[in-house]
Write a protein that holds these residues in place. Sequence first.
Motif, PDB file in Angstrom:
ATOM      1  N   CYS A  72       0.832  -1.204   0.000  1.00  0.00           N
ATOM      2  CA  CYS A  72       0.000   0.000   0.000  1.00  0.00           C
ATOM      3  C   CYS A  72       0.869   1.257   0.000  1.00  0.00           C
ATOM      4  O   CYS A  72       1.929   1.287   0.614  1.00  0.00           O
ATOM      5  N   ASP A 125      -5.869   9.804   0.462  1.00  0.00           N
ATOM      6  CA  ASP A 125      -6.420   8.457   0.386  1.00  0.00           C
ATOM      7  C   ASP A 125      -5.341   7.444   0.019  1.00  0.00           C
ATOM      8  O   ASP A 125      -4.628   7.607  -0.967  1.00  0.00           O
ATOM      9  N   GLU A 126      -5.262   6.393   0.817  1.00  0.00           N
ATOM     10  CA  GLU A 126      -4.294   5.322   0.602  1.00  0.00           C
ATOM     11  C   GLU A 126      -4.770   4.414  -0.526  1.00  0.00           C
ATOM     12  O   GLU A 126      -5.966   4.194  -0.694  1.00  0.00           O
ATOM     13  N   SER A 127      -3.824   3.893  -1.299  1.00  0.00           N
ATOM     14  CA  SER A 127      -4.177   2.929  -2.342  1.00  0.00           C
ATOM     15  C   SER A 127      -3.263   1.722  -2.217  1.00  0.00           C
ATOM     16  O   SER A 127      -2.099   1.844  -1.825  1.00  0.00           O
ATOM     17  N   CYS A 128      -3.803   0.556  -2.529  1.00  0.00           N
ATOM     18  CA  CYS A 128      -3.046  -0.690  -2.427  1.00  0.00           C
ATOM     19  C   CYS A 128      -2.988  -1.349  -3.800  1.00  0.00           C
ATOM     20  O   CYS A 128      -3.906  -1.224  -4.595  1.00  0.00           O
ATOM     21  N   GLY A 129      -1.898  -2.035  -4.056  1.00  0.00           N
ATOM     22  CA  GLY A 129      -1.715  -2.737  -5.318  1.00  0.00           C
ATOM     23  C   GLY A 129      -1.136  -4.111  -5.074  1.00  0.00           C
ATOM     24  O   GLY A 129      -0.460  -4.352  -4.074  1.00  0.00           O
ATOM     25  N   PHE A 175       2.288   2.355  -9.000  1.00  0.00           N
ATOM     26  CA  PHE A 175       1.390   3.359  -8.446  1.00  0.00           C
ATOM     27  C   PHE A 175       1.595   4.653  -9.213  1.00  0.00           C
ATOM     28  O   PHE A 175       2.726   5.078  -9.436  1.00  0.00           O
TER      29      PHE A 175
END
Length: 165
Positions: free
Chosen positions: A101, A113-117, A134
């Motif tokens: 993340c 806002d956090e984003s996860c991959g 990202f």
Amino acid sequence: MPHAVIRFLAVFLVLAAVPAVAGQSLDLGRYKELRNDYVKVTDIKERERFEERYVDTGGKVTLQKVPYKEVMITAEMVQRPPSSMDTMFAGDAAQPFLKICMAPFDAAGKALDESCGTFKFQSFVRGNIGTATFRLEADMARYEFHMIQRQGDKGSTIKLWVPTN
């Protein structure tokens, strides 16, 4: 003889500058904790990419190549992850141990806002290399990465009410 040394140094300096132009590699010293039982991060690079987009310029819409930045994270598979029916049918959501993340922050230090991959691996074999990318947005001043932690037992089983006589 001195001209040969000067030429060698000039060639060496040019070749040393090439990786910096191709993609900026970030200091991995502060990312040593980016690992879990299944994957460990081996490289993090920022790179500039281009996409074609329609842009309005003076009342005329034209197709142009627009630059954007992204971060590519490379990881090595340390151990093959467990497989079950859940992982076969649920897709990426069922593999939390293969996710990383990114937590972005704005110029004031406020968390965005956090984003996860998910790391994309060709096969789940020990030693295989996978990547996750990202996209960096314009309002980001800095970012941090963390691995998704494995969740423990979600609780006790649900007991169904059974009528008795």
